[in-house]
Design an enzyme around this catalytic site. Structure first.
Site, PDB file in Angstrom:
ATOM      1  N   LYS A  10       1.557  -6.139  -0.386  1.00 51.90           N
ATOM      2  CA  LYS A  10       0.405  -5.209  -0.299  1.00 51.90           C
ATOM      3  C   LYS A  10       0.044  -5.165   0.109  1.00 51.90           C
ATOM      4  O   LYS A  10      -0.276  -5.590   1.618  1.00 51.90           O
ATOM      5  CB  LYS A  10       0.100  -5.225  -1.773  1.00 51.90           C
ATOM      6  N   TYR A  50       5.625   3.633  -9.423  1.00 54.05           N
ATOM      7  CA  TYR A  50       4.747   3.346 -10.633  1.00 54.05           C
ATOM      8  C   TYR A  50       4.231   4.275 -11.535  1.00 54.05           C
ATOM      9  O   TYR A  50       3.582   4.315 -12.402  1.00 54.05           O
ATOM     10  CB  TYR A  50       3.358   2.850 -10.002  1.00 54.05           C
ATOM     11  N   PHE A  58      -6.382   4.340 -13.259  1.00 52.15           N
ATOM     12  CA  PHE A  58      -6.076   3.975 -11.800  1.00 52.15           C
ATOM     13  C   PHE A  58      -5.538   3.794 -11.282  1.00 52.15           C
ATOM     14  O   PHE A  58      -4.738   3.598  -9.968  1.00 52.15           O
ATOM     15  CB  PHE A  58      -5.997   2.107 -12.457  1.00 52.15           C
ATOM     16  N   ARG A  86       6.465 -14.292 -10.814  1.00 53.86           N
ATOM     17  CA  ARG A  86       5.105 -14.621 -11.559  1.00 53.86           C
ATOM     18  C   ARG A  86       4.195 -15.796 -12.272  1.00 53.86           C
ATOM     19  O   ARG A  86       3.113 -15.218 -11.305  1.00 53.86           O
ATOM     20  CB  ARG A  86       5.198 -14.265 -13.165  1.00 53.86           C
ATOM     21  N   THR A  92      -2.592 -10.587 -12.566  1.00 50.15           N
ATOM     22  CA  THR A  92      -2.972  -8.920 -12.700  1.00 50.15           C
ATOM     23  C   THR A  92      -4.695  -9.777 -11.285  1.00 50.15           C
ATOM     24  O   THR A  92      -4.284  -9.198 -10.448  1.00 50.15           O
ATOM     25  CB  THR A  92      -3.158  -7.920 -13.070  1.00 50.15           C
ATOM     26  N   ARG A 103      -2.215 -15.190  -5.741  1.00 47.34           N
ATOM     27  CA  ARG A 103      -2.854 -14.252  -5.912  1.00 47.34           C
ATOM     28  C   ARG A 103      -4.723 -15.027  -5.558  1.00 47.34           C
ATOM     29  O   ARG A 103      -5.420 -13.935  -5.392  1.00 47.34           O
ATOM     30  CB  ARG A 103      -3.070 -13.632  -7.100  1.00 47.34           C
ATOM     31  N   ASN A 113      -4.435  -6.263  -4.868  1.00 46.85           N
ATOM     32  CA  ASN A 113      -3.941  -8.394  -5.670  1.00 46.85           C
ATOM     33  C   ASN A 113      -2.882  -8.186  -5.268  1.00 46.85           C
ATOM     34  O   ASN A 113      -2.370  -9.401  -5.285  1.00 46.85           O
ATOM     35  CB  ASN A 113      -3.849  -8.128  -6.856  1.00 46.85           C
ATOM     36  N   HIS A 116       3.443  -7.871  -5.044  1.00 48.03           N
ATOM     37  CA  HIS A 116       3.941  -7.456  -6.768  1.00 48.03           C
ATOM     38  C   HIS A 116       4.760  -8.169  -7.389  1.00 48.03           C
ATOM     39  O   HIS A 116       5.536  -9.004  -6.442  1.00 48.03           O
ATOM     40  CB  HIS A 116       4.576  -6.004  -6.052  1.00 48.03           C
ATOM     41  N   GLU A 127      14.031  -2.125  -9.314  1.00 52.40           N
ATOM     42  CA  GLU A 127      13.299  -1.812  -8.072  1.00 52.40           C
ATOM     43  C   GLU A 127      13.319  -2.075  -6.127  1.00 52.40           C
ATOM     44  O   GLU A 127      13.213  -1.889  -5.375  1.00 52.40           O
ATOM     45  CB  GLU A 127      12.066  -2.921  -8.496  1.00 52.40           C
TER      46      GLU A 127
END
Ligand code: ATP
Ligand code: MG
Length: 138
Positions: A10, A50, A58, A86, A92, A103, A113, A116, A127
């Site tokens: 990100k 998203y 948010f 993950r 998150t 993260r 964060n 993704h 995706e």
């Protein structure tokens, strides 16, 4: 396609100079990079990517953040890719993420964060196809 997941580094992690370190963690954990791109999302791209979060409070902040600078997007291959990735990235909210996770190491806060990771095989396929054409996947 149960052995693939999709990721983005990100804008916060790109701005902070962590592209190389994050890709190193990813490949060291056994993921093979089968597609890779340095790009920037438009507002329309981010709203579509998203869309599942569009009713969340948010959402505006998320779109603003994800479009403010370039990202790295990638499709990754490994047995059990979605769940293992993950686990590698952590929760998150980086404040709650396990030691050694991407993260925990590189994220700023819950909204910025660092990375993704797809949350299901179905979303990984959707995706990946959003970001890459068939001829960009090796
Ligand atoms: P991602 O989908 O980016 O891998 P995730 O699956 O851990 O993250 P989601 O619930 O899908 O988390 O939320 C998508 C993104 O929206 C988060 O990664 C984060 O950038 C942002 N986000 C989620 N919850 C919050 C929140 N409470 N406040 C601000 N931003 C949030
Ligand atoms: Mg998610």
């Amino acid at each position: 396609m149960t052995n693939r997941t999709f990721t983005m580094i990100k804008p916060d992690a790109v701005e902070n100079g962590h592209i190389g370190a994050i890709l190193e963690k990813v490949t060291s954990a056994g993921f093979k990079i089968v597609a890779l791109k340095y790009t920037q999302l438009s507002r329309r791209d981010a709203e579509a990517f998203y869309a599942i979060h569009k009713e969340r409070p948010f959402f505006g902040e998320l779109v603003q953040f994800m479009t403010r600078g370039p990202i790295v997007s990638a499709i990754l291959e490994k047995d059990n890719a979605v769940d293992d990735f993950r686990a590698l990235i952590g929760t998150t909210n980086p404040a709650e993420a396990a030691e050694g996770t991407i993260r925990k190491l590189f994220a700023t806060n819950i909204s910025e964060n660092a990375v993704h990771g797809s949350d299901s095989d179905e979303n990984a396929a959707i995706e990946g196809a959003f970001h890459f054409s068939g001829r960009e996947i090796y």
